[in-house]
Design a protein around this motif. Structure first.
Motif, short mmCIF file in Angstrom:
data_model
loop_
_atom_site.label_atom_id
_atom_site.label_comp_id
_atom_site.label_asym_id
_atom_site.label_seq_id
_atom_site.Cartn_x
_atom_site.Cartn_y
_atom_site.Cartn_z
N THR A 86 0.82 -1.21 0.00
CA THR A 86 0.00 0.00 0.00
C THR A 86 0.86 1.26 0.00
O THR A 86 2.04 1.23 0.36
N THR A 87 0.25 2.36 -0.36
CA THR A 87 0.97 3.63 -0.45
C THR A 87 1.60 4.00 0.89
O THR A 87 2.76 4.44 0.94
N GLU A 88 0.86 3.84 1.97
CA GLU A 88 1.40 4.22 3.28
C GLU A 88 2.65 3.42 3.62
O GLU A 88 3.65 3.97 4.09
N PRO A 110 0.60 -0.55 -6.33
CA PRO A 110 0.07 -1.22 -5.15
C PRO A 110 -0.41 -2.62 -5.52
O PRO A 110 -0.79 -2.88 -6.66
N THR A 115 -6.28 -2.30 -8.13
CA THR A 115 -6.25 -0.85 -8.24
C THR A 115 -6.49 -0.41 -9.69
O THR A 115 -6.09 -1.08 -10.63
N GLU A 119 -5.74 5.25 -9.65
CA GLU A 119 -5.19 5.04 -8.31
C GLU A 119 -3.69 4.74 -8.38
O GLU A 119 -2.92 5.19 -7.50
N ILE A 120 -3.26 4.00 -9.39
CA ILE A 120 -1.84 3.71 -9.54
C ILE A 120 -1.06 5.00 -9.79
O ILE A 120 0.00 5.24 -9.19
N ASP A 122 -1.91 8.01 -8.87
CA ASP A 122 -1.93 8.77 -7.62
C ASP A 122 -0.90 8.21 -6.64
O ASP A 122 -0.22 8.96 -5.92
N HIS A 123 -0.80 6.89 -6.59
CA HIS A 123 0.19 6.21 -5.75
C HIS A 123 1.60 6.71 -6.07
O HIS A 123 2.35 7.12 -5.17
N ARG A 126 2.17 10.40 -5.02
CA ARG A 126 2.36 10.53 -3.56
C ARG A 126 3.76 10.07 -3.14
O ARG A 126 4.36 10.67 -2.23
#
Length: 312
Positions: A86-88, A110, A115, A119-120, A122-123, A126
Motif C-alpha cells: 500500500t501507499t502508506e 500497489p 487498483t 489510483e496507480i 496517484d500512488h 504521492r
C-alpha cells in the motif's frame, strides 16, 4: 551523489547474502558491492526481487540498504527498492531510503487489492512527493497483477513524477511500443527505460532502451558491461555473441527440481549458489520459506559456471 538523467548502463539488482540463521551478511554484501563496482556497473539497485525484499521485515531491509550505501561510498548511485502493498507502507520505506542517503527509489504499483490506473498514478505521485527522490516504476505484473501501460507511465514521465521504468513484464512488444512513444514525445533525454531481462538485452538496447537491470549481473557483471558497451558502440555481432553466452549462463536459475521447489527458490538459489561457488558470498542461504538447492542442483550450477567461463 546526483542521479544522472536519464540513468543508463548496467544496474544490477543486488542479491542479499544471508547467514545460516537468516540474518543479513553485511561482510559478504560489501564484497559483492565491490565486485560489481569493479566490473564497471553504472548503479546499484538494493532490495529488489533478486534482493529478496519480499521476504524481509523492516529491520533487515534497513540493514541491507545501509550496508550497500556505505559500501558504495558515493562511487555509483544506489537505488532503493521500496516495494510493499500500500501507499502508506511504501512511503515509510521511501522515507527510510531518503534518510539513509539513497539516490533514488524503485516502487511497484500497489498490490493485494485491485487498483485502477487512476489510483496507480496517484500512488506514484504521492511517493515522489513524499520521498523527494527520483522515482522509478517497477513493472512486474506477474507479482503485482497490474501492468504499467503506456497510458499510465507516459503522463507520469512527462510531468516529472517518474524518472524511469524498470520493465520486467516479459512483454517485448509492449516494451518496444513504450520506447517508440518515449522518443515520439521527446522524453528519451530525461526518462530512463530499463529492461529487466537477462535474455534479450541486446534486442532491448537496439530498440532504444537506456540500460539493463539483470539479476544475473550479480554472477557475471563484467559480461553485462561488455554487452552494454558493445551495443552502445554499435558492435552488434559482438553484443549478440555476449548475449548468447549470458543466455546459456542463465540456465543456472533452472537448476532446482520443480517437483521440490518453486521458481523463486530455484532462481534465487541459483544466483546465490553461483556467488558462493565463485567465493563472493560466505553462505548460499535464501530467505524462508524458500527451499534451498540440493547437492545435485549445486553441481548443475557449478557446471553452468564452468561452461560459461567463470570457473576452471
Amino acid at each position: 551523489m546526483s542521479l544522472p538523467a536519464p540513468l543508463t548502463g548496467v544496474v544490477p539488482p543486488l542479491c542479499t547474502p544471508l547467514t545460516p540463521a537468516g540474518e543479513v551478511d553485511t561482510r559478504s554484501l560489501t564484497v559483492l558491492v565491490e565486485r560489481l563496482i569493479g566490473a564497471g556497473v553504472s548503479a546499484l539497485f538494493a532490495l529488489g526481487s533478486s534482493g529478496e525484499a519480499a521476504y524481509m521485515g523492516d529491520r533487515r531491509r534497513r540493514t541491507v540498504l545501509q550496508a550497500v550505501i556505505e559500501a558504495a561510498d558515493g562511487r555509483v548511485p544506489v537505488l532503493a527498492g521500496v516495494i510493499d502493498m500500500t501507499t502508506e507502507r511504501v512511503l515509510d520505506h521511501a522515507r527510510t531510503a531518503a534518510e539513509l542517503g539513497a539516490d533514488g527509489i524503485v516502487a511497484t504499483a500497489p498490490f493485494y487489492t485491485r487498483t485502477h490506473p487512476v489510483e496507480i498514478a496517484d500512488h506514484f505521485r504521492r511517493l515522489r512527493d513524499g520521498a523527494g527522490l527520483p522515482l522509478f516504476a517497477y513493472d512486474i505484473p506477474i507479482a503485482v497483477h497490474s501492468k504499467l501501460t503506456p497510458a499510465i507511465v507516459l503522463p507520469l514521465a512527462a510531468d516529472g513524477t517518474l524518472a524511469g521504468v524498470k520493465d520486467s513484464s516479459g512483454d517485448d512488444g509492449a516494451l518496444r511500443r513504450l520506447l517508440v512513444e518515449v522518443r515520439r514525445r521527446g522524453l528519451a533525454g530525461s526518462f530512463s527505460v530499463l529492461t529487466g531481462s537477462e535474455l534479450a538485452v541486446d534486442g532491448a538496447l537496439l530498440a532504444g532502451a537506456h540500460g539493463v537491470v539483470p539479476g544475473l549481473a550479480n554472477v557475471d557483471p563484467a559480461g553485462f558491461v561488455r554487452l552494454y558497451d558493445h551495443a552502445r558502440a554499435g558492435r552488434w555481432e559482438h553484443a549478440a555473441a555476449e548475449q548468447d553466452r549470458l543466455a546459456a549462463l542463465f540456465a543456472l536459475t533452472g537448476a532446482g527440481d520443480p517437483a521440490l521447489m518453486g521458481g523463486s527458490s530455484s532462481g534465487l538459489g541459483g544466483f546465490k549458489a553461483a556467488l558462493h561457488l565463485l567465493g563472493v558470498i560466505d553462505c548460499p542461504a535464501t530467505a524462508a520459506p524458500q527451499v534451498p538447492l540440493g547437492d545435485a542442483a549445486v553441481k548443475t550450477v557449478r557446471q553452468v559456471l564452468v561452461d560459461g567461463g567463470l570457473l576452471p
